[in-house]
Scaffold this active site. Sequence first.
Site, PDB file in Angstrom:
ATOM      1  N   PRO A 197       0.809  -1.369   0.114  1.00  0.00           N
ATOM      2  CA  PRO A 197       0.003   0.058  -0.014  1.00  0.00           C
ATOM      3  C   PRO A 197       0.792   1.438  -0.212  1.00  0.00           C
ATOM      4  O   PRO A 197       1.769   1.425   0.660  1.00  0.00           O
ATOM      5  CB  PRO A 197      -0.767  -0.163   1.431  1.00  0.00           C
ATOM      6  CG  PRO A 197      -0.108  -1.275   2.032  1.00  0.00           C
ATOM      7  CD  PRO A 197       0.429  -1.774   1.045  1.00  0.00           C
ATOM      8  N   ASN A 198       0.367   2.280  -0.938  1.00  0.00           N
ATOM      9  CA  ASN A 198       1.022   3.674  -0.931  1.00  0.00           C
ATOM     10  C   ASN A 198       2.257   3.694  -1.635  1.00  0.00           C
ATOM     11  O   ASN A 198       2.776   4.845  -1.881  1.00  0.00           O
ATOM     12  CB  ASN A 198       1.061   4.211   0.691  1.00  0.00           C
ATOM     13  CG  ASN A 198      -0.479   4.123   1.332  1.00  0.00           C
ATOM     14  OD1 ASN A 198      -1.130   4.668   0.762  1.00  0.00           O
ATOM     15  ND2 ASN A 198      -0.369   3.753   2.335  1.00  0.00           N
TER      16      ASN A 198
ATOM     17  N   ARG B 143       5.302  10.713  -2.400  1.00  0.00           N
ATOM     18  CA  ARG B 143       5.151  10.678  -0.889  1.00  0.00           C
ATOM     19  C   ARG B 143       6.382  10.954  -0.274  1.00  0.00           C
ATOM     20  O   ARG B 143       7.487  10.074  -0.536  1.00  0.00           O
ATOM     21  CB  ARG B 143       4.736   9.080  -1.037  1.00  0.00           C
ATOM     22  CG  ARG B 143       4.529   8.741   0.393  1.00  0.00           C
ATOM     23  CD  ARG B 143       4.376   7.121   0.325  1.00  0.00           C
ATOM     24  NE  ARG B 143       4.056   6.744   1.794  1.00  0.00           N
ATOM     25  CZ  ARG B 143       4.207   5.413   2.082  1.00  0.00           C
ATOM     26  NH1 ARG B 143       4.805   4.491   1.079  1.00  0.00           N
ATOM     27  NH2 ARG B 143       4.193   5.253   3.536  1.00  0.00           N
TER      28      ARG B 143
ATOM     29  N   TYR C  26      11.680   8.457   1.256  1.00  0.00           N
ATOM     30  CA  TYR C  26      11.622   7.609   0.190  1.00  0.00           C
ATOM     31  C   TYR C  26      12.179   7.953  -1.148  1.00  0.00           C
ATOM     32  O   TYR C  26      12.339   7.025  -2.052  1.00  0.00           O
ATOM     33  CB  TYR C  26       9.928   7.215  -0.180  1.00  0.00           C
ATOM     34  CG  TYR C  26       9.166   6.712   1.162  1.00  0.00           C
ATOM     35  CD1 TYR C  26       9.680   5.276   1.591  1.00  0.00           C
ATOM     36  CD2 TYR C  26       8.089   7.279   1.757  1.00  0.00           C
ATOM     37  CE1 TYR C  26       9.239   4.948   2.803  1.00  0.00           C
ATOM     38  CE2 TYR C  26       7.518   6.918   2.836  1.00  0.00           C
ATOM     39  CZ  TYR C  26       8.031   5.822   3.133  1.00  0.00           C
ATOM     40  OH  TYR C  26       7.428   4.920   4.200  1.00  0.00           O
TER      41      TYR C  26
ATOM     42  N   ASN D 146       7.804  -5.705  -0.881  1.00  0.00           N
ATOM     43  CA  ASN D 146       8.007  -4.837  -0.153  1.00  0.00           C
ATOM     44  C   ASN D 146       6.524  -4.718   0.469  1.00  0.00           C
ATOM     45  O   ASN D 146       5.678  -4.021  -0.440  1.00  0.00           O
ATOM     46  CB  ASN D 146       8.301  -3.594  -0.965  1.00  0.00           C
ATOM     47  CG  ASN D 146       8.363  -2.357   0.162  1.00  0.00           C
ATOM     48  OD1 ASN D 146       7.869  -2.468   1.504  1.00  0.00           O
ATOM     49  ND2 ASN D 146       9.041  -1.311  -0.144  1.00  0.00           N
TER      50      ASN D 146
ATOM     51  N   ALA E   3       3.156  -1.045   4.754  1.00  0.00           N
ATOM     52  CA  ALA E   3       2.622  -0.785   6.181  1.00  0.00           C
ATOM     53  C   ALA E   3       2.347  -2.235   6.456  1.00  0.00           C
ATOM     54  O   ALA E   3       2.243  -2.547   7.658  1.00  0.00           O
ATOM     55  CB  ALA E   3       1.478   0.120   6.119  1.00  0.00           C
TER      56      ALA E   3
ATOM     57  N   GLU F  19      12.842  -9.511   1.364  1.00  0.00           N
ATOM     58  CA  GLU F  19      11.924  -8.540   1.752  1.00  0.00           C
ATOM     59  C   GLU F  19      12.629  -7.044   1.654  1.00  0.00           C
ATOM     60  O   GLU F  19      13.807  -7.168   1.857  1.00  0.00           O
ATOM     61  CB  GLU F  19      11.544  -8.480   3.296  1.00  0.00           C
ATOM     62  CG  GLU F  19      10.712  -7.324   3.622  1.00  0.00           C
ATOM     63  CD  GLU F  19      10.248  -7.793   5.122  1.00  0.00           C
ATOM     64  OE1 GLU F  19       9.412  -8.681   5.285  1.00  0.00           O
ATOM     65  OE2 GLU F  19      10.380  -6.614   6.110  1.00  0.00           O
TER      66      GLU F  19
ATOM     67  N   HIS G 106      12.845  -2.801   1.832  1.00  0.00           N
ATOM     68  CA  HIS G 106      12.120  -1.569   2.306  1.00  0.00           C
ATOM     69  C   HIS G 106      13.135  -0.496   1.858  1.00  0.00           C
ATOM     70  O   HIS G 106      14.404  -0.570   1.865  1.00  0.00           O
ATOM     71  CB  HIS G 106      12.285  -1.382   3.879  1.00  0.00           C
ATOM     72  CG  HIS G 106      11.324  -2.526   4.426  1.00  0.00           C
ATOM     73  ND1 HIS G 106       9.776  -2.307   4.214  1.00  0.00           N
ATOM     74  CD2 HIS G 106      11.426  -3.547   4.949  1.00  0.00           C
ATOM     75  CE1 HIS G 106       9.144  -3.664   4.635  1.00  0.00           C
ATOM     76  NE2 HIS G 106      10.011  -4.186   5.043  1.00  0.00           N
TER      77      HIS G 106
ATOM     78  N   ARG H 256      13.632   4.440  12.170  1.00  0.00           N
ATOM     79  CA  ARG H 256      12.286   5.208  12.232  1.00  0.00           C
ATOM     80  C   ARG H 256      11.516   4.845  13.593  1.00  0.00           C
ATOM     81  O   ARG H 256      12.055   4.570  14.282  1.00  0.00           O
ATOM     82  CB  ARG H 256      11.464   4.931  11.092  1.00  0.00           C
ATOM     83  CG  ARG H 256      12.131   5.339   9.638  1.00  0.00           C
ATOM     84  CD  ARG H 256      11.656   4.989   8.538  1.00  0.00           C
ATOM     85  NE  ARG H 256      10.111   5.761   8.308  1.00  0.00           N
ATOM     86  CZ  ARG H 256       9.384   5.826   7.379  1.00  0.00           C
ATOM     87  NH1 ARG H 256       9.519   4.969   6.575  1.00  0.00           N
ATOM     88  NH2 ARG H 256       8.304   6.516   7.428  1.00  0.00           N
TER      89      ARG H 256
ATOM     90  N   ARG I 147       7.748   0.399  13.471  1.00  0.00           N
ATOM     91  CA  ARG I 147       8.450   0.059  12.005  1.00  0.00           C
ATOM     92  C   ARG I 147       9.483  -0.874  12.294  1.00  0.00           C
ATOM     93  O   ARG I 147      10.192  -1.456  11.210  1.00  0.00           O
ATOM     94  CB  ARG I 147       8.738   0.990  11.098  1.00  0.00           C
ATOM     95  CG  ARG I 147       7.655   1.978  10.773  1.00  0.00           C
ATOM     96  CD  ARG I 147       7.966   3.164   9.601  1.00  0.00           C
ATOM     97  NE  ARG I 147       7.598   4.290   9.716  1.00  0.00           N
ATOM     98  CZ  ARG I 147       6.224   4.439   8.923  1.00  0.00           C
ATOM     99  NH1 ARG I 147       5.781   3.497   8.153  1.00  0.00           N
ATOM    100  NH2 ARG I 147       5.371   5.329   9.065  1.00  0.00           N
TER     101      ARG I 147
HETATM  102  C1  DQA Z   1       8.285   0.834   3.693  1.00  0.00           C
HETATM  103  C2  DQA Z   1       8.479   1.006   5.147  1.00  0.00           C
HETATM  104  C3  DQA Z   1       7.210   0.875   5.783  1.00  0.00           C
HETATM  105  O1  DQA Z   1       7.332   0.968   7.274  1.00  0.00           O
HETATM  106  C4  DQA Z   1       5.957   2.076   5.217  1.00  0.00           C
HETATM  107  O2  DQA Z   1       4.800   1.626   5.851  1.00  0.00           O
HETATM  108  C5  DQA Z   1       6.123   2.014   3.807  1.00  0.00           C
HETATM  109  C6  DQA Z   1       7.175   1.800   2.987  1.00  0.00           C
HETATM  110  C7  DQA Z   1       9.437   1.405   2.941  1.00  0.00           C
HETATM  111  O3  DQA Z   1       9.725   0.834   1.869  1.00  0.00           O
HETATM  112  O4  DQA Z   1      10.512   1.801   3.419  1.00  0.00           O
HETATM  113  O5  DQA Z   1       5.034   2.289   3.226  1.00  0.00           O
HETATM  114  O6  DQA Z   1       7.896  -0.285   3.393  1.00  0.00           O
END
Ligand code: DQA
Length: 150
Positions: A9-10, A17, A22, A73, A76, A97, A99, A106, A110
């Site tokens: 998501p997002n 964003r 990021y 990835n 959240a 995985e 990120h 952070r 997280r």
């Molecule tokens: C993320 C880190 C997560 O905590 C966050 O919710 C994201 C992006 C990252 O790629 O740094 O949406 O996965």
Amino acid sequence: MNILVLNGPNLHLLGNREPDIYGDAGLDRIMERVVAHGKKLGVEVDAFQSNEEGVLVTRIGESEGRYDGLIVNPAAYTHTSVALRDAIRACGLPCIEVHLSNTLAREPFRHVSLTAPVCIGQITGLGGHGYVLALDALTERLQKAKEREQ
Ligand code: DQA
């Protein structure tokens, strides 16, 4: 060899964003780089993004037999989703995985990943390059496994 890259998501908002966290590259650009790197390695890369947990779970469930490995990835959902963790374990494919941000630097919520323990490894904090590194690592691992089978 076929690898599926899943983004949660997002992540479709990358570029706009929180660029201080990021970076300013959009998800399409990051995924194009990964696909191009795959071509150099002789690996076919599919990229998929969804904001919905169930859609991601279904995609992982359908990946067995279609892909050799996963790069995920979960965004959240990393910190909340037992369903994604179970799906990764159940599909039996090796998964890395990724990120973009350094989640350990952070907020405390997280720092916990429910999904990382069912992955072969985790890459955090290296921005979009993390996906390229994950592809290198996964490809090498899959090639070695294939060589052992022969
Ligand atoms: C993320 C880190 C997560 O905590 C966050 O919710 C994201 C992006 C990252 O790629 O740094 O949406 O996965």
